[in-house]
Design a protein around this motif. Structure first.
Motif: not given
Length: 112
Positions: A27, A30, A79
């Motif tokens: 996360g 990304t 992601y």
């Protein structure tokens, strides 16, 4: 604290790299790759909270934590396609080049 400061992240996990234990790391990577700075800071602040980690471990999808104004479609596509190889490359760089032990943290500065 200044507008000319850059921040980067290298992952140096201490455990085996798997899809289910890299949600936060993926996360963060990304977000760095897909979001602008104003959204990035807010999202990262939310993502590093313990409640968020527990929720992700319980199966909550990471897109639930996106902040208003974030490009959710771009984030979700990246992601879902950001493989584990990037984190493995980070881990190898930390071990081979920086000589860090698994899980060991460090701050690296390249200032003037």
């Amino acid at each position: 604290t200044g507008t000319h400061t850059r921040v980067g992240i290298l992952n140096n996990p201490s455990s085996k790299i798997k899809e289910d234990n890299t949600a936060i790391a993926r996360g963060i990577l990304t977000a760095f790759l897909t979001q602008n700075n104003s959204n990035l800071k807010s999202f990262l602040s939310k993502l590093i909270k313990e409640e968020t980690a527990k929720s992700l471990a319980a199966g909550t999808k990471i897109v639930k934590f996106l902040m208003p104004g974030m490009d959710g479609d771009t984030f979700e596509k990246k992601y879902n396609t950001l493989g584990l190889d990037l984190i493995k490359t980070h881990q190898m760089f930390c071990h081979e080049v920086l000589k860090l032990l698994p899980g060991q943290m460090a701050v690296i500065s390249n200032g003037r």
